[in-house]
Design an enzyme around this catalytic site. Structure first.
Site, PDB file in Angstrom:
ATOM      1  N   HIS A 296      20.281 156.750  75.493  1.00 12.31           N
ATOM      2  CA  HIS A 296      19.353 155.669  75.864  1.00 12.31           C
ATOM      3  C   HIS A 296      20.079 154.546  76.610  1.00 12.31           C
ATOM      4  CE1 HIS A 296      19.835 153.505  71.698  1.00 12.31           C
ATOM      5  NE2 HIS A 296      20.494 152.821  72.595  1.00 12.31           N
TER       6      HIS A 296
ATOM      7  N   GLU B 255      14.362 155.206  75.069  1.00 13.97           N
ATOM      8  CA  GLU B 255      14.736 156.384  74.304  1.00 13.97           C
ATOM      9  C   GLU B 255      14.404 157.661  75.081  1.00 13.97           C
ATOM     10  OE1 GLU B 255      16.521 155.797  71.870  1.00 13.97           O
ATOM     11  OE2 GLU B 255      15.584 154.716  70.216  1.00 13.97           O
TER      12      GLU B 255
ATOM     13  N   ASP C  95      16.967 143.821  75.977  1.00 12.71           N
ATOM     14  CA  ASP C  95      16.017 144.202  74.924  1.00 12.71           C
ATOM     15  C   ASP C  95      16.107 143.254  73.734  1.00 12.71           C
ATOM     16  OD1 ASP C  95      18.552 145.050  74.150  1.00 12.71           O
ATOM     17  OD2 ASP C  95      18.107 147.170  74.379  1.00 12.71           O
TER      18      ASP C  95
ATOM     19  N   ASN D 206      22.267 158.902  72.008  1.00 12.00           N
ATOM     20  CA  ASN D 206      21.248 159.846  72.479  1.00 12.00           C
ATOM     21  C   ASN D 206      20.951 159.664  73.971  1.00 12.00           C
ATOM     22  OD1 ASN D 206      19.828 157.466  72.563  1.00 12.00           O
ATOM     23  ND2 ASN D 206      18.215 158.088  71.134  1.00 12.00           N
TER      24      ASN D 206
HETATM   25  C1  GLP Z   1      21.790 149.690  71.457  1.00 14.54           C
HETATM   26  C2  GLP Z   1      21.220 148.725  72.537  1.00 14.54           C
HETATM   27  C3  GLP Z   1      21.717 149.102  73.878  1.00 14.54           C
HETATM   28  C4  GLP Z   1      23.188 149.415  73.735  1.00 14.54           C
HETATM   29  C5  GLP Z   1      23.352 150.730  73.033  1.00 14.54           C
HETATM   30  C6  GLP Z   1      24.763 151.078  72.651  1.00 14.54           C
HETATM   31  O1  GLP Z   1      20.833 150.241  70.660  1.00 14.54           O
HETATM   32  N1  GLP Z   1      19.821 148.598  72.587  1.00 14.54           N
HETATM   33  O2  GLP Z   1      21.466 148.079  74.796  1.00 14.54           O
HETATM   34  O3  GLP Z   1      23.786 149.516  74.999  1.00 14.54           O
HETATM   35  O4  GLP Z   1      22.472 150.817  71.949  1.00 14.54           O
HETATM   36  O5  GLP Z   1      25.217 150.314  71.581  1.00 14.54           O
HETATM   37  P1  GLP Z   1      26.738 150.170  71.214  1.00 14.54           P
HETATM   38  O6  GLP Z   1      27.389 149.495  72.356  1.00 14.54           O
HETATM   39  O7  GLP Z   1      26.762 149.353  69.949  1.00 14.54           O
HETATM   40  O8  GLP Z   1      27.262 151.543  71.005  1.00 14.54           O
END
Ligand code: GLP
Length: 243
Positions: free
Chosen positions: A138, A143, A67, A136
């Site tokens: 995702h 989402e 993304d 959440n």
């Molecule tokens: C982000 C990214 C995801 C990531 C997730 C967890 O928003 N878009 O690809 O895996 O949320 O993030 P983190 O590893 O910082 O907890």
């Protein structure tokens, strides 16, 4: 879905880097799906170490990132392209011609999304997709919603994602939109490895592993994939042990 509980983020990074390194050794021109966020950072450090010691080379691999935020240039320190360059790509012999990112600043979103999906297909699909999970539930920026998505698309981020990620933006002003691979793109990967650590992920991990398969928790669909390994620590697995 295999769930592996390890003692520390370090232990998880060693195990995940080993999986990715073995894939590269088996197939030097592997197609790898990479993720951003805090979860994979330690793993990227282990991969850099493996590159520096001569154990693996990135020069023939092709990558697709999950993304990218809309409105940020590649030079912007908060863009996911910059993140990958800083945390992995720029410290290896990767060929940037084979690095793929959704171009999230385009005015032609639909064309860009179609192009990304067909690029994944024409590379023969993703061999290993690395994932984190949002608080959440995702994956990528898919989402919670009423239906599972398929191909890449433009998403309006939820408040909970904005709350979780705005700490990375100096003035707290993070983009409200992003382009992301769809759930279908993620599910078409041949193998999926997900890292979830820390107490803040406990609920998401529970719903992903034990909950109903529902787009309200996008990560729950991973239960239906034939080759998924989820790495957790004690904190993120806290709710699993009661069931
Ligand atoms: C982000 C990214 C995801 C990531 C997730 C967890 O928003 N878009 O690809 O895996 O949320 O993030 P983190 O590893 O910082 O907890």
């Amino acid at each position: 879905m295999e769930v592996i509980l390890l003692d520390s983020t370090y232990d998880i990074s060693v195990a995940v880097a080993e999986i990715i390194a073995n894939q590269i050794k088996k197939k030097p021109d592997s197609v790898l799906g990479f993720a951003t966020g805090a979860s994979p950072v330690e793993t990227y450090k282990r991969l850099i170490e493996k590159y520096q010691s001569g154990e693996i080379s990135f020069k023939d691999i092709t990558t697709f990132n999950l993304d990218e935020y809309c409105g940020l240039s590649r030079e912007d320190k908060n863009s996911y392209f910059y993140f990958m360059k800083d945390n992995l790509f720029g410290k290896t012999d990767i060929d940037f011609e084979k690095v793929h990112f959704l171009s999230a600043s385009t005015d032609y979103v639909e064309d860009e999304c179609k192009k990304y999906q067909s690029e994944i297909e024409s590379c023969g699909g993703i061999d290993i997709q690395l994932l984190g999970v949002g608080t959440n539930g995702h994956i990528g920026f898919n989402e919670p919603s009423d239906e599972f998505t398929d191909g890449p698309f433009k998403v309006k981020l939820t408040q909970s994602t904005i709350d979780a990620n705005s700490k990375y933006f100096e003035n707290g002003n993070m983009p409200e939109y992003a382009l992301t691979m769809g759930v279908g793109d993620i599910m078409r990967a041949k193998k999926i490895v997900l890292i979830a650590t820390g107490e803040s992920k406990a609920k998401a991990v529970y719903s992903m592993v034990k909950g109903e398969v529902t787009p309200k928790c996008p990560a729950s669909i991973l239960q239906t994939h034939k080759d998924v390994t989820v790495f957790v620590d004690k904190e993120s697995a806290a709710l699993l042990k009661y069931n």
